[in-house]
Design a protein around this motif. Structure first.
Motif, PDB file in Angstrom:
ATOM      1  N   VAL A 119       0.846  -1.186   0.000  1.00 41.39           N
ATOM      2  CA  VAL A 119       0.000   0.000   0.000  1.00 41.39           C
ATOM      3  C   VAL A 119       0.883   1.238   0.000  1.00 41.39           C
ATOM      4  O   VAL A 119       1.711   1.429   0.880  1.00 41.39           O
ATOM      5  CB  VAL A 119      -0.947   0.018   1.225  1.00 41.39           C
ATOM      6  N   LEU A 120       0.729   2.080  -1.015  1.00 40.23           N
ATOM      7  CA  LEU A 120       1.590   3.237  -1.198  1.00 40.23           C
ATOM      8  C   LEU A 120       1.078   4.447  -0.425  1.00 40.23           C
ATOM      9  O   LEU A 120      -0.115   4.568  -0.145  1.00 40.23           O
ATOM     10  CB  LEU A 120       1.665   3.583  -2.688  1.00 40.23           C
ATOM     11  N   ASN A 121       1.993   5.332  -0.115  1.00 42.45           N
ATOM     12  CA  ASN A 121       1.636   6.615   0.479  1.00 42.45           C
ATOM     13  C   ASN A 121       1.027   7.485  -0.617  1.00 42.45           C
ATOM     14  O   ASN A 121       1.642   7.671  -1.659  1.00 42.45           O
ATOM     15  CB  ASN A 121       2.904   7.284   1.041  1.00 42.45           C
ATOM     16  N   PRO A 122      -0.193   8.037  -0.406  1.00 37.72           N
ATOM     17  CA  PRO A 122      -0.809   8.861  -1.455  1.00 37.72           C
ATOM     18  C   PRO A 122       0.087   9.989  -1.948  1.00 37.72           C
ATOM     19  O   PRO A 122       0.029  10.378  -3.112  1.00 37.72           O
ATOM     20  CB  PRO A 122      -2.059   9.415  -0.753  1.00 37.72           C
ATOM     21  N   GLY A 123       0.949  10.508  -1.074  1.00 35.76           N
ATOM     22  CA  GLY A 123       1.852  11.586  -1.470  1.00 35.76           C
ATOM     23  C   GLY A 123       2.882  11.153  -2.491  1.00 35.76           C
ATOM     24  O   GLY A 123       3.427  11.986  -3.224  1.00 35.76           O
ATOM     25  N   ASP A 124       3.149   9.828  -2.566  1.00 31.21           N
ATOM     26  CA  ASP A 124       4.143   9.324  -3.515  1.00 31.21           C
ATOM     27  C   ASP A 124       3.713   9.531  -4.967  1.00 31.21           C
ATOM     28  O   ASP A 124       4.549   9.589  -5.873  1.00 31.21           O
ATOM     29  CB  ASP A 124       4.389   7.827  -3.286  1.00 31.21           C
ATOM     30  N   PHE A 125       2.400   9.654  -5.209  1.00 29.22           N
ATOM     31  CA  PHE A 125       1.908   9.771  -6.571  1.00 29.22           C
ATOM     32  C   PHE A 125       2.305  11.097  -7.217  1.00 29.22           C
ATOM     33  O   PHE A 125       2.257  11.236  -8.431  1.00 29.22           O
ATOM     34  CB  PHE A 125       0.385   9.600  -6.603  1.00 29.22           C
ATOM     35  N   LYS A 126       2.728  12.070  -6.407  1.00 29.21           N
ATOM     36  CA  LYS A 126       3.169  13.359  -6.953  1.00 29.21           C
ATOM     37  C   LYS A 126       4.447  13.190  -7.776  1.00 29.21           C
ATOM     38  O   LYS A 126       4.722  13.989  -8.672  1.00 29.21           O
ATOM     39  CB  LYS A 126       3.419  14.362  -5.825  1.00 29.21           C
ATOM     40  N   LYS A 127       5.214  12.151  -7.449  1.00 28.65           N
ATOM     41  CA  LYS A 127       6.515  11.969  -8.095  1.00 28.65           C
ATOM     42  C   LYS A 127       6.386  11.790  -9.606  1.00 28.65           C
ATOM     43  O   LYS A 127       7.246  12.253 -10.357  1.00 28.65           O
ATOM     44  CB  LYS A 127       7.223  10.748  -7.498  1.00 28.65           C
ATOM     45  N   ILE A 128       5.323  11.128 -10.031  1.00 27.61           N
ATOM     46  CA  ILE A 128       5.191  10.842 -11.457  1.00 27.61           C
ATOM     47  C   ILE A 128       4.976  12.119 -12.262  1.00 27.61           C
ATOM     48  O   ILE A 128       5.328  12.204 -13.437  1.00 27.61           O
ATOM     49  CB  ILE A 128       4.039   9.832 -11.700  1.00 27.61           C
ATOM     50  N   PHE A 129       4.398  13.145 -11.627  1.00 29.46           N
ATOM     51  CA  PHE A 129       4.139  14.404 -12.328  1.00 29.46           C
ATOM     52  C   PHE A 129       5.378  15.302 -12.384  1.00 29.46           C
ATOM     53  O   PHE A 129       5.340  16.366 -12.993  1.00 29.46           O
ATOM     54  CB  PHE A 129       2.989  15.148 -11.658  1.00 29.46           C
ATOM     55  N   ARG A 130       6.462  14.885 -11.740  1.00 27.40           N
ATOM     56  CA  ARG A 130       7.696  15.665 -11.746  1.00 27.40           C
ATOM     57  C   ARG A 130       8.685  15.170 -12.798  1.00 27.40           C
ATOM     58  O   ARG A 130       9.785  15.709 -12.918  1.00 27.40           O
ATOM     59  CB  ARG A 130       8.357  15.601 -10.366  1.00 27.40           C
ATOM     60  N   LYS A 131       8.303  14.167 -13.546  1.00 32.27           N
ATOM     61  CA  LYS A 131       9.186  13.596 -14.564  1.00 32.27           C
ATOM     62  C   LYS A 131       9.032  14.381 -15.865  1.00 32.27           C
ATOM     63  O   LYS A 131       8.017  14.241 -16.571  1.00 32.27           O
ATOM     64  CB  LYS A 131       8.869  12.116 -14.766  1.00 32.27           C
ATOM     65  N   LYS A 132      10.021  15.198 -16.191  1.00 33.94           N
ATOM     66  CA  LYS A 132       9.928  16.073 -17.366  1.00 33.94           C
ATOM     67  C   LYS A 132       9.827  15.289 -18.667  1.00 33.94           C
ATOM     68  O   LYS A 132       9.124  15.685 -19.594  1.00 33.94           O
ATOM     69  CB  LYS A 132      11.135  17.021 -17.414  1.00 33.94           C
ATOM     70  N   ARG A 133      10.557  14.176 -18.744  1.00 30.32           N
ATOM     71  CA  ARG A 133      10.491  13.353 -19.964  1.00 30.32           C
ATOM     72  C   ARG A 133       9.065  12.931 -20.255  1.00 30.32           C
ATOM     73  O   ARG A 133       8.624  12.934 -21.406  1.00 30.32           O
ATOM     74  CB  ARG A 133      11.361  12.099 -19.804  1.00 30.32           C
ATOM     75  N   LEU A 134       8.349  12.554 -19.188  1.00 34.15           N
ATOM     76  CA  LEU A 134       6.964  12.130 -19.351  1.00 34.15           C
ATOM     77  C   LEU A 134       6.077  13.303 -19.778  1.00 34.15           C
ATOM     78  O   LEU A 134       5.244  13.175 -20.683  1.00 34.15           O
ATOM     79  CB  LEU A 134       6.445  11.523 -18.051  1.00 34.15           C
ATOM     80  N   LEU A 135       6.262  14.454 -19.148  1.00 33.21           N
ATOM     81  CA  LEU A 135       5.429  15.618 -19.444  1.00 33.21           C
ATOM     82  C   LEU A 135       5.627  16.097 -20.879  1.00 33.21           C
ATOM     83  O   LEU A 135       4.652  16.430 -21.574  1.00 33.21           O
ATOM     84  CB  LEU A 135       5.733  16.740 -18.460  1.00 33.21           C
ATOM     85  N   TYR A 136       6.868  16.133 -21.346  1.00 31.10           N
ATOM     86  CA  TYR A 136       7.140  16.560 -22.726  1.00 31.10           C
ATOM     87  C   TYR A 136       6.527  15.581 -23.724  1.00 31.10           C
ATOM     88  O   TYR A 136       5.956  15.993 -24.748  1.00 31.10           O
ATOM     89  CB  TYR A 136       8.641  16.682 -22.974  1.00 31.10           C
TER      90      TYR A 136
END
Length: 381
Positions: free
Chosen positions: A179-196
């Protein structure tokens, strides 16, 4: 084999979805209203789409969440033939999108869990979905042209019932429960490669989703019917099977920037053909490029997002990718495409998309080449 059969059956629903706008037109909606029906409900439903991925990754209950989305879609689909009201169709499209949009990314996440480190083999399983689509779309077009466009919803419902039955045979996730910490999901939105990458996807898929919305109307405006629409969609799905089959080799043997450049060129040529040569033979010929502009594009995207997201955030990453690929871009494509189609016609709409696709491809390819050279220089030091 369970995943292959599930994909084969479920993707017949995509063949049915291809005729939604013909039903809307038969119900009395004009092209801009059709754009609104496709766009506005999706906007509100899209706001909740990441929730499905968060729920799945947090509790590791992929199959249960997938069952809920399939059942919700089935319930909504059965209500469509009961109304032709613009307002009620808007409401139904909200609930349809809310439940239907997560099905593909949740199914893909379950498949990627099963594949593990062999995620580049995704295309070998996904091509069965294309086969199901290809073998059904022409027959469905002929059936609807001979009867009523409203019957597409009953066909859709039967296929969903079969999909729900097959779901129980799919293997469960191999991941250990964590079971993950809900705050951990913010990490995926910080990946610039993914956003671009997602921004690039948004641009090209805006054009593609406009095509999905107005291509059937474009054919009808040029003298065709539902059966010709079905033939065109059969050609496109047949071509994407080859792309899915060879996608693992393409991903393994080519740089990402090269693949993106080829995909961008494919988009540009496809829209130019439809814009400049709107005759039935050329319209059908242009569908061969679906192998590049959908099959290869989607398979490469699934693998790329999976690598960036990692195992813990797999369902979340795929839901975000699908949210852009089939959600946000569908909203913009329906609205922008609908307005251009209404004011200037289909030829102008497709020419506009060819220019946009070319510009996006050039800019993103230059960015990728720069990053790849930087990585090579760092590796040599």
């Amino acid at each position: 084999m369970a995943f292959k059969l599930y994909n084969f059956i479920f993707y017949i629903t995509m063949a049915a979805f291809g005729y939604f706008n013909i039903y809307f037109q038969d119900a009395g909606l004009d092209s801009f209203q059709i754009g609104l029906v496709n766009a506005i409900p999706r906007f509100f439903a899209l706001l909740l789409m990441p929730f499905w991925g968060f729920l799945t990754d947090y509790f590791h209950e992929n199959k249960k969440v997938l069952f809920i989305t399939l059942l919700g879609t089935l319930t909504t689909v059965l209500l469509f033939p009961q109304t032709g009201s613009f307002k009620f169709l808007m409401l139904l499209m909200f609930f349809y999108t809310l439940f239907q949009n997560p099905i593909v990314p949740l199914s893909d996440s379950l498949l990627l869990d099963y594949l593990g480190d062999d995620s580049n083999h995704y295309g070998k399983f996904r091509l069965w979905g294309s086969a199901g689509y290809m073998l059904s779309v022409s027959f469905l077009g002929y059936f609807l042209e001979s009867t009523s466009s409203a019957n597409l919803f009953y066909v859709y419902a039967v296929v969903l019932i079969l999909s729900i039955f097959l779901l129980k045979f799919l293997p469960k996730s191999k991941r250990e429960i964590e079971v993950l910490n809900p705050g951990d999901f913010k990490k995926i939105f910080r990946k610039k490669r993914l956003l671009y990458f997602l921004f690039f996807v948004f641009i090209l898929q805006t054009a593609m989703n406009a095509n999905y919305s107005y291509f059937p109307l474009y054919i009808i405006d040029h003298g065709g019917g539902e059966f010709l629409v079905g033939i065109a969609l059969t050609i496109s799905s047949a071509s994407e099977i080859l792309a899915f089959f060879f996608s693992d080799r393409i991903i393994k043997n080519n740089k990402f920037s090269k693949i993106i450049a080829v995909i961008s060129i494919g988009f540009m040529i496809r829209w130019l053909l439809l814009s400049l040569f709107p005759s039935n033979p050329i319209i059908l010929l242009s569908q061969l490029l679906h192998s590049i502009t959908f099959g290869l594009f989607f398979a490469v995207g699934v693998d790329y997002v999976d690598q960036i997201s990692g195992e813990k955030f797999r369902a979340t990453g795929q839901n975000i990718y699908a949210g852009v690929f089939m959600g946000v871009s569908a909203i913009s494509g329906s609205l922008i495409g609908g307005k251009i189609y209404q004011l200037a016609g289909g030829e102008s709409m497709y020419f506009f998309w060819s220019l946009i696709s070319a510009a996006a491809g050039i800019i993103y390819s230059i960015y990728l080449l720069k990053k790849e050279r930087e990585l090579e220089q760092n590796a040599d030091q």
